[in-house]
Design a protein around this motif. Structure first.
Motif, PDB file in Angstrom:
ATOM      1  N   ALA A  48       0.823  -1.208   0.000  1.00 44.65           N
ATOM      2  CA  ALA A  48       0.000   0.000   0.000  1.00 44.65           C
ATOM      3  C   ALA A  48       0.860   1.263   0.000  1.00 44.65           C
ATOM      4  O   ALA A  48       0.493   2.274  -0.593  1.00 44.65           O
ATOM      5  N   GLU A  49       2.004   1.198   0.656  1.00 45.80           N
ATOM      6  CA  GLU A  49       2.868   2.370   0.800  1.00 45.80           C
ATOM      7  C   GLU A  49       3.784   2.594  -0.405  1.00 45.80           C
ATOM      8  O   GLU A  49       4.142   3.723  -0.714  1.00 45.80           O
ATOM      9  N   ALA A  84      -3.714   1.176  -3.545  1.00 49.03           N
ATOM     10  CA  ALA A  84      -4.887   1.636  -2.803  1.00 49.03           C
ATOM     11  C   ALA A  84      -5.782   0.471  -2.385  1.00 49.03           C
ATOM     12  O   ALA A  84      -6.307   0.451  -1.269  1.00 49.03           O
ATOM     13  N   HIS A  87      -4.339  -1.196   0.566  1.00 46.68           N
ATOM     14  CA  HIS A  87      -4.621  -0.409   1.770  1.00 46.68           C
ATOM     15  C   HIS A  87      -6.072  -0.602   2.209  1.00 46.68           C
ATOM     16  O   HIS A  87      -6.353  -0.716   3.409  1.00 46.68           O
ATOM     17  N   ALA A 118       2.870   6.303  -1.545  1.00 46.40           N
ATOM     18  CA  ALA A 118       1.657   6.835  -0.920  1.00 46.40           C
ATOM     19  C   ALA A 118       1.885   8.267  -0.452  1.00 46.40           C
ATOM     20  O   ALA A 118       2.904   8.580   0.155  1.00 46.40           O
ATOM     21  N   GLN A 120      -1.184   9.883   0.842  1.00 49.47           N
ATOM     22  CA  GLN A 120      -2.206   9.890   1.890  1.00 49.47           C
ATOM     23  C   GLN A 120      -2.962   8.573   1.847  1.00 49.47           C
ATOM     24  O   GLN A 120      -3.476   8.187   0.801  1.00 49.47           O
ATOM     25  N   LEU A 121      -3.017   7.890   2.974  1.00 45.00           N
ATOM     26  CA  LEU A 121      -3.756   6.633   3.083  1.00 45.00           C
ATOM     27  C   LEU A 121      -4.855   6.810   4.119  1.00 45.00           C
ATOM     28  O   LEU A 121      -4.636   6.602   5.306  1.00 45.00           O
ATOM     29  N   THR A 126      -7.434   7.552  -0.898  1.00 43.65           N
ATOM     30  CA  THR A 126      -5.975   7.472  -0.918  1.00 43.65           C
ATOM     31  C   THR A 126      -5.448   8.332  -2.062  1.00 43.65           C
ATOM     32  O   THR A 126      -6.147   8.565  -3.053  1.00 43.65           O
ATOM     33  N   SER A 127      -4.217   8.790  -1.912  1.00 45.03           N
ATOM     34  CA  SER A 127      -3.515   9.490  -2.987  1.00 45.03           C
ATOM     35  C   SER A 127      -2.112   8.921  -3.073  1.00 45.03           C
ATOM     36  O   SER A 127      -1.456   8.695  -2.045  1.00 45.03           O
ATOM     37  N   HIS A 128      -1.665   8.679  -4.303  1.00 49.46           N
ATOM     38  CA  HIS A 128      -0.324   8.158  -4.559  1.00 49.46           C
ATOM     39  C   HIS A 128       0.340   8.980  -5.666  1.00 49.46           C
ATOM     40  O   HIS A 128      -0.332   9.439  -6.589  1.00 49.46           O
ATOM     41  N   THR A 146      -5.825   9.617  -7.268  1.00 56.16           N
ATOM     42  CA  THR A 146      -6.651   9.612  -6.070  1.00 56.16           C
ATOM     43  C   THR A 146      -7.683   8.506  -6.246  1.00 56.16           C
ATOM     44  O   THR A 146      -8.312   8.399  -7.300  1.00 56.16           O
TER      45      THR A 146
END
Length: 152
Positions: A48-49, A84, A87, A118, A120-121, A126-128, A146
């Motif tokens: 996820a990260e 995402a 996550h 990432a 924002q999780l 989420t945003s990557h 997003t």
């Protein structure tokens, strides 16, 4: 129908895309997707990260012989959406709601490599950021995705 199970066996597809063993059960009913297979995307890392994958330039070019911007966008969306969804967790899925890409330079041969990080999780969004580089390590594209997280 002859009563046989018509679900496709995705084991070979998952192995060819280098999906980590511990995630293959999660994807066993869906595979990696037809576009991922067509583009030749191969994963190096998938969390996820941080998610990393390569894609060949050859076979993914536009008329001028350089990497198609849509192929870069598809690589970016693949990495960001997979991250995402990881996550989101079991029973949930990520749905892309925004993708933007800035193309910095052309790639004409070899592999490009996308590194998704990432930004924002959250619980529902989420945003990557995805940086795509050529075989010489030069930045070809920077993208951001997003995703909205929803229950299946």
């Amino acid at each position: 129908m002859d009563g046989k199970d018509t679900r496709r066996d995705y084991a070979r597809e998952l192995a060819d895309a280098n999906v980590p063993e511990h995630l293959r059960g999660w994807l066993s009913d869906w595979g990696v997707g037809a576009l991922v297979v067509k583009l030749g995307i191969v994963f190096e890392e998938l969390t996820a990260e941080r998610s990393v994958a390569t894609m060949p330039v050859v076979g993914n070019t536009q008329v001028a012989g350089v990497l198609h911007g849509g192929a870069s966008a598809a690589l970016a969306e693949t990495l960001g959406s997979f991250a995402a969804t990881l996550h989101a967790g079991e029973g949930r899925i990520a749905m892309g709601v925004d993708l933007n890409a800035t193309h910095h330079r052309p790639a004409t041969s070899g592999l490009v490599r996308g590194v998704c990080t990432a930004l924002q999780l959250g619980r529902n969004v989420t945003s990557h950021e995805i940086v795509i580089s050529d075989s010489d390590g030069r930045r070809v594209c920077t993208a951001r995705i997003t995703n909205l997280l929803r229950d299946l």
